[in-house]
Design a protein around this motif. Structure first.
Motif, PDB file in Angstrom:
ATOM      1  N   GLN A  36       0.824  -1.210   0.000  1.00 57.59           N
ATOM      2  CA  GLN A  36       0.000   0.000   0.000  1.00 57.59           C
ATOM      3  C   GLN A  36       0.857   1.259   0.000  1.00 57.59           C
ATOM      4  N   ALA A  37       2.093   1.150   0.473  1.00 55.51           N
ATOM      5  CA  ALA A  37       2.987   2.318   0.464  1.00 55.51           C
ATOM      6  C   ALA A  37       3.328   2.722  -0.961  1.00 55.51           C
ATOM      7  N   PHE A  38       3.607   1.752  -1.823  1.00 54.77           N
ATOM      8  CA  PHE A  38       3.958   2.051  -3.209  1.00 54.77           C
ATOM      9  C   PHE A  38       2.717   2.458  -4.001  1.00 54.77           C
ATOM     10  N   PHE A  39       1.579   1.908  -3.634  1.00 52.67           N
ATOM     11  CA  PHE A  39       0.295   2.350  -4.189  1.00 52.67           C
ATOM     12  C   PHE A  39       0.094   3.821  -3.858  1.00 52.67           C
ATOM     13  N   GLY A  40       0.347   4.180  -2.597  1.00 54.37           N
ATOM     14  CA  GLY A  40       0.214   5.569  -2.155  1.00 54.37           C
ATOM     15  C   GLY A  40       1.259   6.485  -2.771  1.00 54.37           C
ATOM     16  N   LEU A  41       2.485   5.979  -2.913  1.00 58.09           N
ATOM     17  CA  LEU A  41       3.540   6.777  -3.548  1.00 58.09           C
ATOM     18  C   LEU A  41       3.158   7.140  -4.978  1.00 58.09           C
ATOM     19  N   GLY A  42       2.601   6.164  -5.699  1.00 52.37           N
ATOM     20  CA  GLY A  42       2.156   6.447  -7.063  1.00 52.37           C
ATOM     21  C   GLY A  42       1.079   7.510  -7.090  1.00 52.37           C
ATOM     22  N   ALA A  43       0.176   7.452  -6.101  1.00 53.23           N
ATOM     23  CA  ALA A  43      -0.915   8.424  -6.027  1.00 53.23           C
ATOM     24  C   ALA A  43      -0.391   9.830  -5.748  1.00 53.23           C
ATOM     25  N   TYR A  44       0.459   9.964  -4.737  1.00 51.73           N
ATOM     26  CA  TYR A  44       0.987  11.281  -4.374  1.00 51.73           C
ATOM     27  C   TYR A  44       1.901  11.844  -5.468  1.00 51.73           C
ATOM     28  N   CYS A  45       2.719  10.978  -6.055  1.00 50.07           N
ATOM     29  CA  CYS A  45       3.656  11.455  -7.085  1.00 50.07           C
ATOM     30  C   CYS A  45       2.911  11.998  -8.300  1.00 50.07           C
ATOM     31  N   VAL A  46       1.910  11.251  -8.783  1.00 52.12           N
ATOM     32  CA  VAL A  46       1.203  11.724  -9.972  1.00 52.12           C
ATOM     33  C   VAL A  46       0.452  13.014  -9.668  1.00 52.12           C
ATOM     34  N   ALA A  47      -0.075  13.148  -8.451  1.00 55.99           N
ATOM     35  CA  ALA A  47      -0.777  14.375  -8.075  1.00 55.99           C
ATOM     36  C   ALA A  47       0.177  15.567  -8.065  1.00 55.99           C
ATOM     37  N   ILE A  48       1.368  15.360  -7.514  1.00 60.28           N
ATOM     38  CA  ILE A  48       2.360  16.442  -7.448  1.00 60.28           C
ATOM     39  C   ILE A  48       2.841  16.834  -8.836  1.00 60.28           C
TER      40      ILE A  48
END
Length: 299
Positions: A36-48
């Motif tokens: 879930q951390a890498f799932f979340g990293l993908g989410a935050y990175c694309v948003a930024i």
């Protein structure tokens, strides 16, 4: 299709990326509670990249996957000497570090009079790509479904290659792999890195679809479910984790009178499936049996 049906189908696609992420690491013989951390990293990175740096969608997703893949590689290197329960605890610790870390990140930029950016526990709001690009609910489902199919086909193709066969060997018998001249560390690092990239892609799509993300969306239970889908679905094929997602999200979560008892029913199903199908619903033995039947028909 109704908007509700499309939202359920889209959610199935997005969670399937997380399940495939856990699946790849399980193939290498490790149990990760931290995808879930890498799932979340993908989410935050694309948003930024999209909302703050104003990159286009293709560069944003590509840049996110490169960054997630790099962090997955670093994580794999740091945990390469850990096995079994120790690796599981390390993956959980990493996920919690990520979740707690993003609660402390607060920075924003002023765009068209609006403050946009991660705001600690309040999350990241106004991820507006889906609106600004006039992407319909149907269109986003099709996009998610196509990308999921591409991932599944890639993994099915790799199943026939030396790469994934060697990863399976490393996961099943590390000593045998070493005796055959295989470097278990190398293939485990590759499996973890690729798994993290797939999870990151799902997270990126999740952020675009939700238009809002916060740290609590990427908690422990998300990782546990992603892992459970692979275990009950089986490791015989990439289709296995998808079956697990369909059982939980497609049936228990979407059928209204079952959703209230989802966790109870899902827990019971896991117990029953593992009693009668210890290797999951789609085991390697089942896949080999199907292949033998198809070969006999061809003859």
């Amino acid at each position: 299709m109704t908007a509700y049906t499309l939202s359920v189908l889209t959610n199935i696609c997005l969670i399937s990326f997380l399940a495939l992420s856990a699946y790849l690491i399980l193939l290498a013989g490790q149990v990760s509670f931290g995808q879930q951390a890498f799932f979340g990293l993908g989410a935050y990175c694309v948003a930024i990249f999209l909302e703050i740096f104003r990159f286009n969608i293709f560069i944003s997703i590509f840049s996110s996957l490169v960054l997630v893949g790099f962090l997955g590689y670093v994580f794999a290197i740091l945990t390469i000497r850990l096995n079994g329960l120790y690796f599981s605890i390390a993956s959980l610790a990493f996920a919690e570090i990520f979740r707690l870390g993003v609660t402390q990140i607060r920075f924003s930029v002023d765009i068209n009079g609006k403050k946009i950016g991660p705001d600690g526990p309040e999350g990241f709001r106004n991820i507006r790509w889906i609106f600004d690009s006039n992407v319909s609910v149907e269109g986003f489902f099709v996009l998610s479904f196509i990308l999921l199919l591409l991932c599944i086909f890639l993994l099915i193709f790799l199943e026939k290659s030396k790469f994934l066969k060697t990863i399976r060997l490393v996961g099943q018998d590390k000593i045998l792999a070493i005796s055959m001249g295989v470097s278990p560390a190398k293939y485990r690092i590759l499996a973890v890195s690729l798994g993290c990239i797939i999870g990151g892609l799902g997270g990126a799509l999740f952020a675009l679809n939700n238009t809002y993300i916060d740290p609590e969306m990427f908690g422990l239970m998300l990782g546990v479910h992603g892992l459970a889908y692979s275990i009950i679905g089986g490791l015989g094929s990439p289709i296995g984790p998808i079956v697990g997602v369909l059982i939980d999200v497609g049936i228990l979560d979407s059928v209204q009178f079952l959703s209230s008892f989802r966790m109870i029913i899902f827990g019971g199903l896991i117990a029953l499936i593992l009693i009668f199908f210890p290797s999951g619903l789609i085991s390697l033995k089942l896949i080999n049996r199907i292949r033998n039947i198809l070969k006999q028909k061809d003859v």
